[in-house]
Design a protein around this motif. Structure first.
Motif, short mmCIF file in Angstrom:
data_model
loop_
_atom_site.label_atom_id
_atom_site.label_comp_id
_atom_site.label_asym_id
_atom_site.label_seq_id
_atom_site.Cartn_x
_atom_site.Cartn_y
_atom_site.Cartn_z
N MET A 1 0.84 -1.19 0.00
CA MET A 1 0.00 0.00 0.00
C MET A 1 0.88 1.25 0.00
O MET A 1 1.83 1.35 0.77
N GLN A 2 0.54 2.20 -0.85
CA GLN A 2 1.21 3.49 -0.82
C GLN A 2 0.52 4.40 0.19
O GLN A 2 -0.70 4.34 0.35
N LEU A 3 1.29 5.21 0.86
CA LEU A 3 0.75 6.16 1.82
C LEU A 3 1.13 7.57 1.38
O LEU A 3 1.92 8.25 2.02
N LYS A 4 0.52 7.98 0.27
CA LYS A 4 0.77 9.32 -0.23
C LYS A 4 -0.26 10.32 0.28
O LYS A 4 0.05 11.49 0.49
N GLN A 5 -1.50 9.86 0.46
CA GLN A 5 -2.55 10.73 1.01
C GLN A 5 -3.45 9.91 1.92
O GLN A 5 -4.02 8.89 1.50
N VAL A 6 -3.56 10.36 3.15
CA VAL A 6 -4.31 9.63 4.18
C VAL A 6 -5.23 10.61 4.89
O VAL A 6 -4.85 11.76 5.15
N ILE A 7 -6.44 10.15 5.20
CA ILE A 7 -7.32 10.94 6.06
C ILE A 7 -7.41 10.26 7.42
O ILE A 7 -7.43 9.03 7.51
N ILE A 8 -7.41 11.06 8.46
CA ILE A 8 -7.51 10.56 9.83
C ILE A 8 -8.76 11.15 10.46
O ILE A 8 -8.92 12.37 10.53
N ILE A 9 -9.64 10.29 10.91
CA ILE A 9 -10.90 10.71 11.52
C ILE A 9 -10.88 10.27 12.97
O ILE A 9 -10.64 9.10 13.28
N HIS A 10 -11.11 11.20 13.86
CA HIS A 10 -11.17 10.85 15.28
C HIS A 10 -12.56 11.12 15.83
O HIS A 10 -13.32 11.94 15.29
N LYS A 11 -12.89 10.43 16.90
CA LYS A 11 -14.19 10.59 17.54
C LYS A 11 -14.31 11.99 18.12
O LYS A 11 -13.44 12.44 18.87
N ALA A 12 -15.39 12.68 17.74
CA ALA A 12 -15.57 14.06 18.19
C ALA A 12 -15.69 14.13 19.70
O ALA A 12 -16.30 13.28 20.35
N ARG A 13 -15.04 15.15 20.26
CA ARG A 13 -15.10 15.43 21.70
C ARG A 13 -14.58 14.26 22.54
O ARG A 13 -15.07 13.99 23.64
N ASN A 14 -13.59 13.56 22.01
CA ASN A 14 -12.91 12.51 22.77
C ASN A 14 -11.41 12.81 22.73
O ASN A 14 -10.78 12.74 21.66
#
Length: 313
Positions: A1-14
């Motif tokens: 897998m290439q890691l050229k563009q990644v999105i990171i989503i975290h749980k809101a207000r945690n």
């Protein structure tokens, strides 16, 4: 897998989820990866902005939270074919997520991903639309909605606890009229969630099938049914004079069902793709751990199976 563009989503207000998201972003940027970070929750939806702002394909979505955060990611990213690494950071049950212990050495995780040392599990999804007009020439009057767990058709009212009568048709044939609290149309993934709470069948996520389960029906003869994945389910409320009936997707309100309209539910053309880091991944182990299946309450040895001690304890 290439890691050229990644999105990171975290749980809101945690806070824990947010701290780990920031840590992951710093490490990935040092690997010359473009990173987009945002919160996900009932009042936070980063996906439209992420998908509209990209200039190149998204290689991976890292989702840090619980099952609700993972469900939201699947609804928005499955159609784009983006693999999801969901990790239980700040979550509760963690049915859909990798355990935090398999992720906490993040630098090793990036090495494994770039070295293709991981598994991908695909999970069936459902698609729902609202139709109106004749059976021969129906008109779609809503945006399509996707779900990973279930489509639920049930009334909602702030004044009382309403019941409903829902008629269901499968592949053009009327099956039943359900009088009760509503109707669940679930995927195998969702069979262990609301569907299981309504006494519906548990289906292995490796299968493709559709479970239809009435919610608290006022007839003992109304039973859950499992349909082939190619089936098309139509359902509509009868006599809903107060206009309470709504279509819910993965527990999030989707749209109102007005008189003369009906919901159409079928298997989606896309599948959710989840990254698996665990070397030993077992659906039955997940059931034992998450649903606390313990077998007999009286410990009993079984010399024929090495795992029996773990199960009975």
């Amino acid at each position: 897998m290439q890691l050229k563009q990644v999105i990171i989503i975290h749980k809101a207000r945690n806070r824990d989820s947010e701290v780990w998201a920031e840590k992951c972003a710093r490490q990935l940027e040092q690997l010359h990866c473009r990173v987009l970070v945002g919160p996900s929750g009932p009042k936070d939806n980063p996906y439209p902005v992420f998908l509209a702002s990209i200039t190149q394909p998204i290689d991976l979505a890292i989702v840090l939270g619980g099952d609700g955060t993972a469900l939201a990611a699947a609804r928005h990213l499955a159609a784009e074919g983006i693999p999801i690494l969901a990790v239980n950071v700040g979550g509760t049950l963690g049915f859909l997520t990798e355990p935090f212990e398999a992720f906490q050495d993040t630098e090793q995780v990036w090495e494994r991903l770039m070295g293709d040392r991981y598994a991908v599990q695909t999970r069936m999804m459902l698609q729902a639309n609202i139709l109106e007009g004749s059976r021969t020439h129906p008109e779609i009057v809503s945006d399509s909605v996707l779900c990973l767990n279930e489509i639920c058709i049930k009334p909602a009212s702030i004044d009382r606890m309403p019941t409903t009568v829902i008629e269901m048709e499968v592949d053009g044939e009327v099956v039943d009229q359900y009088h009760g609290d509503g109707l669940i149309v679930a995927t195998p993934t969702g069979s262990t969630c609301y569907n299981a709470s309504a006494n519906g069948p548990i289906i292995h996520p490796g299968m493709e099938a559709i479970a239809v389960t009435p919610i608290c029906p006022l007839s003992l003869s109304s039973r859950p049914i499992i349909l082939p994945p190619g089936s098309v389910v139509h359902a509509w409320p009868l006599g809903d004079y107060e206009l309470n009936t709504k279509l819910w997707t993965d527990g999030v309100i989707g749209t109102q069902i007005w008189p003369g309209q009906r919901a159409e539910v079928q298997m989606a053309q896309c599948h959710a793709k989840f990254i698996i880091l665990r070397e030993k991944h077992s659906f039955y182990q997940t059931l034992r751990e998450k649903l606390q299946w313990a077998g007999t309450r009286v410990p009993h040895s079984n010399n024929h199976h090495a795992t029996s001690k773990n199960i009975s304890n």
